[in-house]
Design a protein around this motif. Structure first.
Motif, short mmCIF file in Angstrom:
data_model
loop_
_atom_site.label_atom_id
_atom_site.label_comp_id
_atom_site.label_asym_id
_atom_site.label_seq_id
_atom_site.Cartn_x
_atom_site.Cartn_y
_atom_site.Cartn_z
N GLU A 39 38.38 2.55 22.51
CA GLU A 39 38.56 3.24 21.23
C GLU A 39 40.05 3.32 20.86
OE1 GLU A 39 34.69 6.18 21.53
OE2 GLU A 39 36.56 6.77 22.48
N LYS A 40 40.89 3.55 21.84
CA LYS A 40 42.33 3.59 21.59
C LYS A 40 42.84 2.23 21.14
CE LYS A 40 43.14 7.37 24.76
NZ LYS A 40 43.69 7.84 26.01
N LYS A 41 42.28 1.17 21.73
CA LYS A 41 42.65 -0.18 21.34
C LYS A 41 42.26 -0.44 19.89
CE LYS A 41 40.01 -3.47 22.08
NZ LYS A 41 39.09 -4.51 22.33
N PHE A 42 41.07 -0.02 19.49
CA PHE A 42 40.61 -0.22 18.12
C PHE A 42 41.48 0.57 17.14
CE2 PHE A 42 35.98 -1.19 19.42
CZ PHE A 42 36.27 -2.54 19.51
N PHE A 43 41.97 1.72 17.58
CA PHE A 43 42.77 2.54 16.67
C PHE A 43 44.04 1.81 16.25
CE2 PHE A 43 45.76 6.05 15.77
CZ PHE A 43 45.20 6.40 14.56
N GLY A 44 44.79 1.34 17.23
CA GLY A 44 45.92 0.47 16.95
C GLY A 44 47.14 1.07 16.28
N TYR A 45 47.10 2.32 15.83
CA TYR A 45 48.25 2.89 15.12
C TYR A 45 49.35 3.17 16.13
CZ TYR A 45 50.21 5.25 11.05
OH TYR A 45 50.98 5.60 9.98
N PRO A 46 50.59 2.77 15.86
CA PRO A 46 51.67 2.89 16.85
C PRO A 46 51.86 4.29 17.44
CG PRO A 46 52.40 1.61 14.97
CD PRO A 46 51.05 2.16 14.61
N LEU A 47 51.58 5.32 16.68
CA LEU A 47 51.74 6.68 17.18
C LEU A 47 50.92 6.91 18.44
CD1 LEU A 47 52.86 9.56 16.75
CD2 LEU A 47 50.95 9.98 15.22
N PHE A 48 49.80 6.21 18.56
CA PHE A 48 48.88 6.45 19.67
C PHE A 48 48.87 5.33 20.71
CE2 PHE A 48 46.95 8.70 16.01
CZ PHE A 48 47.07 9.99 16.51
N GLN A 49 49.78 4.39 20.66
CA GLN A 49 49.73 3.25 21.56
C GLN A 49 49.99 3.61 23.02
OE1 GLN A 49 48.60 0.02 20.89
NE2 GLN A 49 47.89 1.31 19.23
N ASP A 50 50.87 4.54 23.26
CA ASP A 50 51.18 4.95 24.63
C ASP A 50 50.08 5.89 25.12
OD1 ASP A 50 52.18 5.91 27.02
OD2 ASP A 50 54.07 6.65 26.17
N GLU A 51 49.21 5.38 26.00
CA GLU A 51 48.09 6.17 26.48
C GLU A 51 48.52 7.40 27.27
OE1 GLU A 51 44.85 4.10 28.33
OE2 GLU A 51 45.27 2.32 27.14
N ASN A 52 49.68 7.35 27.86
CA ASN A 52 50.15 8.46 28.70
C ASN A 52 51.19 9.31 28.00
OD1 ASN A 52 48.56 7.61 30.94
ND2 ASN A 52 50.01 5.94 31.23
N ILE A 53 51.24 9.26 26.69
CA ILE A 53 52.25 9.99 25.93
C ILE A 53 52.10 11.50 26.17
CG2 ILE A 53 50.87 10.16 23.82
CD1 ILE A 53 53.50 9.61 22.26
N SER A 54 53.24 12.14 26.32
CA SER A 54 53.23 13.60 26.50
C SER A 54 53.11 14.25 25.12
CB SER A 54 54.52 14.06 27.16
OG SER A 54 55.62 13.87 26.29
N PHE A 55 52.68 15.49 25.11
CA PHE A 55 52.58 16.21 23.85
C PHE A 55 53.95 16.33 23.20
CE2 PHE A 55 52.59 20.16 21.33
CZ PHE A 55 51.73 19.74 20.32
N LYS A 56 54.98 16.57 23.99
CA LYS A 56 56.34 16.74 23.47
C LYS A 56 56.79 15.47 22.73
CE LYS A 56 61.00 18.00 24.94
NZ LYS A 56 61.84 18.39 26.08
N LYS A 57 56.58 14.30 23.35
CA LYS A 57 56.98 13.03 22.73
C LYS A 57 56.10 12.76 21.50
CE LYS A 57 57.78 8.15 23.55
NZ LYS A 57 57.64 7.02 24.46
N PHE A 58 54.82 13.04 21.63
CA PHE A 58 53.89 12.84 20.51
C PHE A 58 54.33 13.66 19.30
CE2 PHE A 58 50.14 13.92 18.03
CZ PHE A 58 49.49 12.70 17.91
#
Length: 184
Positions: A39-58
């Motif tokens: 599902e993350k792959k289908f989303f594709g929007y750069p904001l969500f590309q890093d699967e391990n992104i922290s809330f702070k960085k997000f």
């Protein structure tokens, strides 16, 4: 005219579709964390590309996207107070990765949590985006879907999107097919 908020009842449940606000950062972050890898792959929007992104960085990246708010319209779907999906349109004037102006508005989504799929909520959300596009004077709306994202392709076809004949190789080495909707 900009659509800001729509409330409705469907299948004995209450829903709200609202535009993106700065306070929605936690909603989007935790929604994304519920998506599986495909599902993350289908989303594709750069904001969500890093699967391990922290809330702070997000949150920092989210604030950057909010600065572009005049070039796109983002719709969040809530059941009661819980976000269950979203969709967006990148409007004419959006600067792409090469810093050139995008002349073709692009659809993103709709994306729904798994347990809410098959209830026509994605179809409804997509129609809200199409209506907003029409209100903005958009003549053509484009969508790109991975070849194996059958539900997204079917939903777009139900809303009268037609294949444009173009395909693009994405980061996962899977083809995305482009669809176009002529808006009258």
């Amino acid at each position: 005219m900009i659509i800001k908020n729509i409330c409705f009842s469907y299948s004995m449940k209450d829903y709200t579709i609202q535009t993106l606000k700065s306070g929605n950062v936690k909603d989007l972050f935790f929604l994304f964390k519920k998506f599986n890898k495909k599902e993350k792959k289908f989303f594709g929007y750069p904001l969500f590309q890093d699967e391990n992104i922290s809330f702070k960085k997000f949150k920092i990246l989210y604030q950057e996207y909010l600065k572009e708010k005049d070039t796109w319209h983002y719709f969040l779907l809530f059941e009661k107070n819980n976000i269950i999906g979203f969709s967006y349109i990148k409007k004419i004037g959006f600067k792409n990765k090469k810093n050139s102006t995008n002349k073709s508005p692009t659809l993103g989504g709709p994306f729904l949590l798994k347990k809410f799929r098959g209830e026509k909520l994605g179809f409804l959300l997509l129609n809200i985006v199409i209506t907003q596009s029409k209100l903005l004077g958009v003549k053509k709306l484009y969508a790109r879907h991975a070849i194996d994202n059958i539900p997204a392709i079917a939903n777009s076809k139900k809303c009268n999107f037609k294949p444009s004949g173009k395909k693009y190789l994405n980061n996962e080495k899977i083809y995305d097919y482009e669809f176009v909707l002529k808006i009258s």
